[in-house]
Design a protein around this motif. Structure first.
Motif, short mmCIF file in Angstrom:
data_model
loop_
_atom_site.label_atom_id
_atom_site.label_comp_id
_atom_site.label_asym_id
_atom_site.label_seq_id
_atom_site.Cartn_x
_atom_site.Cartn_y
_atom_site.Cartn_z
N GLY A 2 0.13 12.74 0.34
CA GLY A 2 1.35 12.18 0.88
C GLY A 2 1.69 10.85 0.25
O GLY A 2 0.98 10.34 -0.62
N LYS A 3 2.79 10.26 0.70
CA LYS A 3 3.23 8.99 0.16
C LYS A 3 2.25 7.88 0.52
O LYS A 3 1.55 7.94 1.53
CB LYS A 3 4.62 8.65 0.67
N ARG A 4 2.24 6.84 -0.30
CA ARG A 4 1.41 5.67 -0.07
C ARG A 4 2.26 4.42 -0.20
O ARG A 4 3.16 4.34 -1.03
CB ARG A 4 0.26 5.61 -1.09
N TRP A 5 1.97 3.43 0.64
CA TRP A 5 2.65 2.14 0.61
C TRP A 5 1.61 1.04 0.53
O TRP A 5 0.48 1.20 0.98
CB TRP A 5 3.49 1.94 1.86
N ILE A 6 2.00 -0.09 -0.01
CA ILE A 6 1.13 -1.25 -0.06
C ILE A 6 1.69 -2.33 0.87
O ILE A 6 2.89 -2.59 0.87
CB ILE A 6 0.98 -1.80 -1.49
N GLY A 12 -2.16 -18.96 3.51
CA GLY A 12 -2.32 -20.18 2.73
C GLY A 12 -3.59 -20.19 1.91
O GLY A 12 -3.66 -20.81 0.85
N THR A 13 -4.62 -19.50 2.38
CA THR A 13 -5.91 -19.47 1.69
C THR A 13 -6.14 -18.17 0.94
O THR A 13 -6.64 -18.16 -0.19
CB THR A 13 -7.06 -19.68 2.69
N SER A 14 -5.80 -17.05 1.56
CA SER A 14 -6.04 -15.75 0.94
C SER A 14 -4.88 -14.80 1.17
O SER A 14 -4.08 -14.99 2.08
CB SER A 14 -7.34 -15.13 1.48
N MET A 15 -4.81 -13.78 0.33
CA MET A 15 -3.86 -12.70 0.53
C MET A 15 -4.65 -11.42 0.75
O MET A 15 -5.60 -11.12 0.03
CB MET A 15 -2.90 -12.56 -0.66
N LYS A 16 -4.27 -10.69 1.80
CA LYS A 16 -4.92 -9.42 2.11
C LYS A 16 -3.97 -8.30 1.72
O LYS A 16 -2.79 -8.33 2.09
CB LYS A 16 -5.28 -9.35 3.59
N LEU A 17 -4.47 -7.34 0.96
CA LEU A 17 -3.66 -6.23 0.50
C LEU A 17 -4.27 -4.93 0.99
O LEU A 17 -5.51 -4.78 1.00
CB LEU A 17 -3.57 -6.19 -1.03
N GLY A 18 -3.43 -4.00 1.40
CA GLY A 18 -3.93 -2.70 1.84
C GLY A 18 -3.03 -1.59 1.37
O GLY A 18 -1.80 -1.71 1.40
N LEU A 19 -3.64 -0.49 0.92
CA LEU A 19 -2.91 0.72 0.60
C LEU A 19 -2.96 1.60 1.85
O LEU A 19 -4.03 1.90 2.37
CB LEU A 19 -3.57 1.44 -0.57
N VAL A 20 -1.77 2.00 2.33
CA VAL A 20 -1.64 2.62 3.64
C VAL A 20 -0.92 3.96 3.52
O VAL A 20 0.01 4.10 2.71
CB VAL A 20 -0.86 1.67 4.59
N LEU A 28 -7.32 1.94 1.10
CA LEU A 28 -8.13 0.97 0.37
C LEU A 28 -7.57 -0.41 0.66
O LEU A 28 -6.36 -0.58 0.83
CB LEU A 28 -8.08 1.26 -1.14
N GLU A 29 -8.44 -1.41 0.73
CA GLU A 29 -8.00 -2.77 0.98
C GLU A 29 -8.73 -3.74 0.08
O GLU A 29 -9.80 -3.42 -0.46
CB GLU A 29 -8.23 -3.16 2.45
N MET A 30 -8.14 -4.90 -0.11
CA MET A 30 -8.81 -5.97 -0.86
C MET A 30 -8.31 -7.31 -0.37
O MET A 30 -7.26 -7.41 0.26
CB MET A 30 -8.57 -5.83 -2.37
N GLU A 31 -9.07 -8.34 -0.63
CA GLU A 31 -8.69 -9.71 -0.28
C GLU A 31 -8.90 -10.58 -1.49
O GLU A 31 -9.94 -10.53 -2.15
CB GLU A 31 -9.51 -10.23 0.91
N TYR A 304 -1.38 -6.49 6.98
CA TYR A 304 -0.97 -5.65 5.85
C TYR A 304 -0.55 -4.25 6.30
O TYR A 304 0.32 -3.63 5.66
CB TYR A 304 -2.05 -5.60 4.75
N ILE A 305 -1.10 -3.76 7.40
CA ILE A 305 -0.65 -2.46 7.91
C ILE A 305 0.81 -2.56 8.37
O ILE A 305 1.65 -1.71 8.06
CB ILE A 305 -1.55 -1.97 9.06
N GLY A 306 1.13 -3.62 9.11
CA GLY A 306 2.50 -3.80 9.56
C GLY A 306 3.46 -4.06 8.41
O GLY A 306 4.60 -3.59 8.43
#
Length: 316
Positions: A2-6, A12-20, A28-31, A304-306
């Motif tokens: 199915g489709k995937r979104w990021i 200010g300190t970190s960015m959290k990324l998630g493939l949903v 998958l997620e990363m910081e 990141y989910i929202g």
């Protein structure tokens, strides 16, 4: 597949990324560090490259990513896709971030306030799943909020809707960073609770907190559980102020559920049970009928989910 979104939750300190996926499940997620000192171009460049890196690590072509949502900690023109100001990143001029990201990625991009996307994450597949009318309140360094009505984020005329931390609780109270006095944030945030505890210590009040090297909300709740008078007062003041704000929100918005998140919420039942009681005492019976007060479930993933849900929920 199915489709995937990021989704990207920029802090200010970190960015959290998630493939949903289309159900809000994390594939998958990363910081990564934000490195705000690199300036606007540097931070945006890192967002662009890390999102592509995330897709690659998940075994996807970039063309397989349907869109990217971004949660940002500051003042935004959501409709225009423009950052007005991100104080904790040092962005003090307008940045057309949606246009810049869409040009770099060549896929749809949406932005929203970080508290809003956290609320959307919880409403989509966390503590608010299946409920259309939800108020999410985050208790951390400050107090953030997000309003979900009829399943949709409420922004208001200028995007300020949901800033529950700046509801005035005590007009003669402590000065708030927003320029007002006695905002909810000055009382019920971790910062506010610690300030009240330290003020009691400085005043010579007898408390076990005086022997703590660094007072935090964890120490305050532990001392309250042991019967410490100062800790109990601080806890009660913070909970009563939050209940007062929730009561006002109930008669205006009539939500079905309040979701309480953020670092202070890690106190668990020691926070949520007295909050339920204080809310019930303060709120008009019809306005509180059937209303749940619950703890958030998604933790650091909510942002990141929202953010991904800004696109995923409308494009399923």
């Amino acid at each position: 597949m199915g489709k995937r979104w990021i989704g990207i939750d920029l802090g200010g300190t970190s960015m959290k990324l998630g493939l949903v996926d289309s159900h809000g499940n994390t594939v998958l997620e990363m910081e990564k560090p934000t490195l705000a000192q690199e300036g606007v171009d540097g931070v945006i460049g890192r967002m662009v490259s890390h999102a592509r890196e995330l897709a690659k690590e998940a075994g996807l072509r970039w063309a397989d990513v349907a869109g990217v949502g971004v949660g940002l900690p500051g003042f935004l023109d959501v409709k225009a896709g423009v950052v007005k100001q991100l104080t904790n990143l040092g962005w003090h001029e307008e940045v057309p971030i949606r246009r810049l990201l869409e040009e770099a990625w060549q896929i749809p991009v949406k932005i929203d306030n970080d508290a809003n996307v956290a609320a959307l994450g919880e409403a989509w597949c966390g503590a608010g799943a299946g409920v259309d009318d939800v108020v999410c309140i985050t208790l951390g360094t400050g107090v953030g909020g997000g309003l979900i009505l009829d399943g949709q984020l409420l922004h208001g005329r200028y995007g300020f809707a949901g800033e529950v931390g700046h509801m005035t609780i005590d007009p003669e109270g402590h000065p708030c960073n927003c320029g007002m006095r006695g905002c909810l944030e000055t009382i019920s945030s971790a910062t506010g609770m610690v300030r009240m505890a330290n003020e009691a210590i400085a005043a010579g009040r007898s408390t076990v907190l005086a022997d703590v090297e660094k007072v935090g909300t964890k120490e305050i709740f532990a001392a309250a559980a042991a019967g410490d008078a100062v800790a109990l007062e601080v806890k009660k003041r913070a909970i009563d102020a939050l209940a007062q704000a929730m009561s006002a929100l109930s008669v205006v918005l009539n939500p079905a559920r309040f979701i309480i998140g953020g670092g202070v919420s890690y106190a668990g039942e020691a926070l949520i049970q007295p909050l339920r009681e204080a809310y019930a005492k303060r709120t008009q019976p019809n306005a509180r009928q059937g209303v749940d007060v619950v703890l958030a479930q998604l933790g650091n993933r909510a942002g990141y989910i929202g953010a991904a849900g800004l696109l995923a929920r409308e494009r399923k």
